[in-house]
Write a protein that holds these residues in place. Structure first.
Motif, PDB file in Angstrom:
ATOM      1  N   ARG A  97       0.830  -1.208   0.000  1.00  0.00           N
ATOM      2  CA  ARG A  97       0.000   0.000   0.000  1.00  0.00           C
ATOM      3  C   ARG A  97       0.864   1.258   0.000  1.00  0.00           C
ATOM      4  N   HIS A  98       2.050   1.182   0.618  1.00  0.00           N
ATOM      5  CA  HIS A  98       2.943   2.335   0.607  1.00  0.00           C
ATOM      6  C   HIS A  98       3.378   2.662  -0.833  1.00  0.00           C
ATOM      7  N   LEU A  99       3.643   1.614  -1.612  1.00  0.00           N
ATOM      8  CA  LEU A  99       4.018   1.842  -3.008  1.00  0.00           C
ATOM      9  C   LEU A  99       2.865   2.452  -3.794  1.00  0.00           C
ATOM     10  N   ARG A 100       1.667   1.954  -3.539  1.00  0.00           N
ATOM     11  CA  ARG A 100       0.504   2.487  -4.266  1.00  0.00           C
ATOM     12  C   ARG A 100       0.234   3.938  -3.855  1.00  0.00           C
ATOM     13  N   TYR A 101       0.363   4.232  -2.570  1.00  0.00           N
ATOM     14  CA  TYR A 101       0.168   5.610  -2.108  1.00  0.00           C
ATOM     15  C   TYR A 101       1.212   6.533  -2.758  1.00  0.00           C
ATOM     16  N   PHE A 102       2.459   6.060  -2.747  1.00  0.00           N
ATOM     17  CA  PHE A 102       3.543   6.860  -3.309  1.00  0.00           C
ATOM     18  C   PHE A 102       3.307   7.160  -4.790  1.00  0.00           C
ATOM     19  N   LEU A 103       2.936   6.112  -5.564  1.00  0.00           N
ATOM     20  CA  LEU A 103       2.725   6.303  -6.998  1.00  0.00           C
ATOM     21  C   LEU A 103       1.513   7.196  -7.277  1.00  0.00           C
ATOM     22  N   ALA A 104       0.506   7.125  -6.449  1.00  0.00           N
ATOM     23  CA  ALA A 104      -0.663   7.989  -6.639  1.00  0.00           C
ATOM     24  C   ALA A 104      -0.267   9.458  -6.473  1.00  0.00           C
ATOM     25  N   VAL A 105       0.531   9.736  -5.457  1.00  0.00           N
ATOM     26  CA  VAL A 105       0.983  11.116  -5.239  1.00  0.00           C
ATOM     27  C   VAL A 105       1.890  11.549  -6.387  1.00  0.00           C
ATOM     28  N   ALA A 106       2.802  10.635  -6.816  1.00  0.00           N
ATOM     29  CA  ALA A 106       3.725  10.977  -7.901  1.00  0.00           C
ATOM     30  C   ALA A 106       2.967  11.282  -9.187  1.00  0.00           C
ATOM     31  N   GLU A 107       1.928  10.532  -9.463  1.00  0.00           N
ATOM     32  CA  GLU A 107       1.179  10.718 -10.705  1.00  0.00           C
ATOM     33  C   GLU A 107       0.241  11.922 -10.640  1.00  0.00           C
ATOM     34  N   GLU A 108      -0.315  12.208  -9.467  1.00  0.00           N
ATOM     35  CA  GLU A 108      -1.233  13.339  -9.338  1.00  0.00           C
ATOM     36  C   GLU A 108      -0.485  14.652  -9.092  1.00  0.00           C
ATOM     37  N   GLY A 109       0.722  14.536  -8.518  1.00  0.00           N
ATOM     38  CA  GLY A 109       1.504  15.741  -8.215  1.00  0.00           C
ATOM     39  C   GLY A 109       0.911  16.581  -7.106  1.00  0.00           C
ATOM     40  N   GLN A 110       0.050  15.973  -6.331  1.00  0.00           N
ATOM     41  CA  GLN A 110      -0.640  16.725  -5.280  1.00  0.00           C
ATOM     42  C   GLN A 110      -1.250  15.733  -4.296  1.00  0.00           C
ATOM     43  N   PHE A 111      -1.139  16.015  -2.995  1.00  0.00           N
ATOM     44  CA  PHE A 111      -1.657  15.105  -1.981  1.00  0.00           C
ATOM     45  C   PHE A 111      -3.189  15.078  -1.980  1.00  0.00           C
ATOM     46  N   THR A 112      -3.796  16.228  -2.210  1.00  0.00           N
ATOM     47  CA  THR A 112      -5.257  16.294  -2.136  1.00  0.00           C
ATOM     48  C   THR A 112      -5.898  15.419  -3.200  1.00  0.00           C
ATOM     49  N   ARG A 113      -5.448  15.575  -4.461  1.00  0.00           N
ATOM     50  CA  ARG A 113      -6.008  14.756  -5.541  1.00  0.00           C
ATOM     51  C   ARG A 113      -5.674  13.270  -5.356  1.00  0.00           C
ATOM     52  N   ALA A 114      -4.471  12.985  -4.886  1.00  0.00           N
ATOM     53  CA  ALA A 114      -4.081  11.593  -4.654  1.00  0.00           C
ATOM     54  C   ALA A 114      -4.949  10.959  -3.576  1.00  0.00           C
ATOM     55  N   ALA A 115      -5.230  11.716  -2.511  1.00  0.00           N
ATOM     56  CA  ALA A 115      -6.077  11.198  -1.435  1.00  0.00           C
ATOM     57  C   ALA A 115      -7.479  10.898  -1.955  1.00  0.00           C
ATOM     58  N   ALA A 116      -8.018  11.782  -2.793  1.00  0.00           N
ATOM     59  CA  ALA A 116      -9.341  11.552  -3.368  1.00  0.00           C
ATOM     60  C   ALA A 116      -9.344  10.297  -4.253  1.00  0.00           C
TER      61      ALA A 116
END
Length: 302
Positions: A4-23
């Protein structure tokens, strides 16, 4: 570190923003930020450069992202492959069959149909006699088998009739009885017979031998051989006569003749599919269902 840490990391990397990645991940932003910080602490280097309107990957983060994507892609592929194995679309089915069963046209045609439906399933074929097939099935050394007439049906094995055909006499070219359209049993009293060994195919000739005995004679068996093809070869060489399923009548046509026995309705050669009742193999289950469905669509005709 967890997946899950890898998936969280890649979501932030791809979105470039914590808010959009969290959504995207369906979690709240503060826990996501905390998970990334914990990952960076565990790794010992920064993954992101915090910016006023988002984040950007560091050089180390770029390298880690490429590897993380590869890991997750490999995991997804492994899940897909494993699921296909569990569903019986990939694997190996061990099939044992007798030589005479292999000669019946239904056998290769039905197996070819299975190959077309399950191209990624390997078929490991073994040709042995009927007695050995039963042992292989009982010992779980084969997933399915195709044979003629089993001498016994052990508990735990399922026997299903695929086809049935008449038995034919095999005589060498020039034999005195060939002119007869159907040969009466009494005329065979002085003939020399070549049969498959009783241990190998104990049920194949039982009806014929009983019929001969009812006519007052015991068939004179001069040789017992491991396979029916061998018996036909010996007939061609003048070693005697034999009895085989009708589907073998194309073999050695230049040297032997195939004739009916008068009143031969009792002399039948069945073809059975054998499977295990307790089989956990999805591939074996597909093999059984596919063959039975094929037989249902293409019933055997003599």
């Amino acid at each position: 570190m967890e997946l899950r840490h890898l998936r969280y990391f890649l979501a932030v990397a791809e979105e470039g923003q914590f808010t959009r990645a969290a959504a995207r991940l369906h979690i709240r932003q503060p826990p996501l930020s905390q998970q990334i910080q914990e990952l960076e602490q565990e790794l010992g280097f920064a993954l992101f450069v915090r910016q006023p309107r988002g984040v950007a990957l560091t050089a180390a983060g770029e390298t880690f992202a490429a590897r993380a994507r590869s890991v997750l892609l490999e995991l997804d592929n492994a899940v897909i492959q494993a699921r296909r194995v569990a569903q019986g679309h990939i694997g190996t089915v061990r099939v044992a069959l007798t030589s005479s069963a292999a000669f019946h046209p239904l056998t290769p045609t039905a197996i070819r149909n299975f190959r077309e439906l399950y191209p990624e399933v390997a078929i490991d074929m073994t040709e042995v006699n009927a007695a050995d097939i039963i042992e292989m099935m009982v010992d779980d050394r084969a997933d399915a088998a195709i044979l003629r007439k089993p001498v016994h049906t052990p508990a735990g094995l399922r026997f299903e009739l695929l086809a049935e055909e008449r038995m034919l006499l095999v005589l060498p070219v020039g034999h005195r009885l060939i002119s007869s359209r159907a040969i009466a049993l009494q005329k065979l009293a002085n003939e020399s017979f070549i049969f498959v060994r009783r241990h190998g195919a104990p049920g194949m000739y039982a009806d014929f031998i009983s019929a001969c005995q009812s006519k007052g004679f015991e068939p004179h068996v001069v040789e017992e051989v491991p396979r029916m093809v061998t018996a036909i070869n010996l007939v061609a060489a003048g070693g005697g006569i034999s009895l085989v399923p009708a589907s073998m009548h194309r073999y050695h046509q230049e040297s032997v003749r195939y004739c009916r026995v008068a009143g031969d309705r009792a002399f039948r050669a069945p073809l059975h599919l054998v499977t295990r009742d307790d089989s956990q193999s999805a591939v074996a289950s597909h093999f059984r269902k596919t063959l039975l469905a094929f037989v249902h669509r293409h019933p055997s005709r003599e």
